[in-house]
Design an enzyme around this catalytic site. Structure first.
Site, PDB file in Angstrom:
ATOM      1  CE1 TYR A   1      -4.512   3.670  -1.883  1.00 23.48           C
ATOM      2  CE2 TYR A   1      -6.183   2.335  -0.763  1.00 23.48           C
ATOM      3  CZ  TYR A   1      -5.034   2.502  -1.703  1.00 23.48           C
ATOM      4  OH  TYR A   1      -5.111   1.744  -2.495  1.00 23.48           O
ATOM      5  CE  LYS A  45       8.565   7.445  -9.610  1.00 22.01           C
ATOM      6  NZ  LYS A  45       9.360   6.675 -10.414  1.00 22.01           N
ATOM      7  CG  ASP A  52      -3.882  -1.537  -2.690  1.00 19.46           C
ATOM      8  OD1 ASP A  52      -3.925  -2.600  -2.387  1.00 19.46           O
ATOM      9  OD2 ASP A  52      -4.766  -0.750  -3.143  1.00 19.46           O
TER      10      ASP A  52
END
Ligand code: NAD
Length: 337
Positions: A123, A175, A232
């Protein structure tokens, strides 16, 4: 002392759910004053600027914002004003509680909190096209930024939140198996911090497995912490566990202030029809009241909301009822007693 807050009704269904929320706040006797400002498409249309200086000044002055959803053009046009405000005021912790309100859904008694890093990751908006001969948009790339500073303060926020709210466990979802540097750094920092909080159970899980487990057995989780985009996506998944986006509140907390908003967007498909569910923004306003030490008022509103929804006579359409926003609001005001 009375707190003055900036209120941004927003776009689409924003003004409808904001009106409902302010009606209930006033009826409950919240000790607040409201400085109404504009942003988003509404501001673009009125003053040709999606984030006017007056709005920013108001936030700077008061430090606390109640914000309706803002429309973000897809693909082109101005960048997200939500993201701009979060960056401008360094609202680094996005706190998203998920709690069962409507009984009889797929899951009963869900009570989870997702803490999403709000300023970094993908972002940061560092992206560009990579042109090739004859095709200036042959490829595009976005940069994911994770800093030790950013990872540490959000993970610490999660552990501190767990302690303060009597929660038992923090799960860090990542991840790091694929993105070894960025996600690996986030995980390393979380692991290091966990050692400082021996009273809080700690685990880390890969994000995709976390998504599956949230659906199979959400009760194994308590507080979850993750970087921006994962947060999100998973917070919407979690809203789905309790009936959808209409029920999900959020607080954006940081060094420059605090902004409270529903997780849902401006819902252009139902805007102006008087049928939007104001619960997401109302619960966000309750988080705001908690934040300004007016918890008894927040609890009264939450109890009234629960009562109306559980009785089931007055529910909005997304809850399977027939009531419009105004009727639902009146029922909550009546339930306040
Ligand atoms: P959305 O959340 O606006 O709508 C998704 C679906 O949920 C729609 O069918 C909508 O009718 C329904 N819905 C949402 N809120 C509801 C409510 N309170 N009551 C009843 N039904 C509700 O998501 P979208 O359509 O992907 O996005 C629309 C716009 O909102 C986009 O411009 C997007 O960028 C913006 N958005 C803003 C925010 C924010 O301001 N924080 C968050 C998400 C999306």
């Amino acid at each position: 002392m009375t707190n003055t807050i900036t209120v941004i009704p927003g776009d689409g269904i924003g003004p409808e759910v904001t009106k409902a929320t302010l009606t209930i706040l006033r009826a409950a006797g919240a000790d607040l004053e409201y400085d109404e400002q504009i942003a988003g498409v509404t501001a673009l249309e009125q003053v040709r600027n999606p984030l006017p200086d007056e709005t920013l000044d108001s936030i700077r002055r008061h430090g606390i914002v109640l914000k309706g959803p803002l429309t973000t053009p897809v693909g082109s046009g101005f960048r997200s004003i939500n993201v701009s405000i979060r960056k401008e005021f360094d609202l680094y912790a996005n706190v998203r509680p998920t709690r069962t309100i409507v009984p009889g859904g797929r899951y009963e008694d869900i009570d989870l909190v997702l803490i999403r890093e709000n300023t970094e990751g993908l972002y940061v908006g560092v992206e560009h096209y990579i042109g090739m001969e004859g095709d200036p948009k042959a490829a595009a790339e976005s940069v994911m930024i994770i800093t030790r500073f950013g990872a540490e303060r959000i993970c610490r926020y999660a552990f501190e939140y767990a302690r303060k709210h009597g929660r038992k466990k923090v799960t860090l979802a990542h991840k790091a198996n694929i993105l070894k540097y960025t996600q690996g750094l986030f995980l390393d920092v979380g692991r290091e911090l966990a050692a400082e909080y021996p009273d809080i159970e700690w685990e880390d899980r890969i994000i995709d497995a976390t998504a599956m487990l949230l659906v199979l057995d959400p009760y194994r989780f308590d507080v979850l912490v993750m970087e921006n985009m994962f947060g999100d996506i998973l917070s919407d998944l979690m809203a789905g566990l309790v009936g959808g986006l209409g029920f999900a509140p959020a607080g954006n907390i940081g060094t420059g202030g605090a902004m409270f908003e529903a997780v849902h967007g401006s819902a252009p498909d139902i805007a102006g029809r008087g049928i939007a569910n104001p619960t997401g923004l109302l619960l966000s306003a309750c988080m705001l009241l908690d934040h300004v030490e007016q918890r008894p008022t927040a609890d009264r509103i939450r109890t009234a909301l629960d009562k109306v929804v559980r009785e089931g006579n007055v529910r909005t359409q997304d809850m399977g009822g027939k009531a419009g926003t105004a009727e639902f609001t009146e029922a909550i005001v009546a339930a306040l007693g």
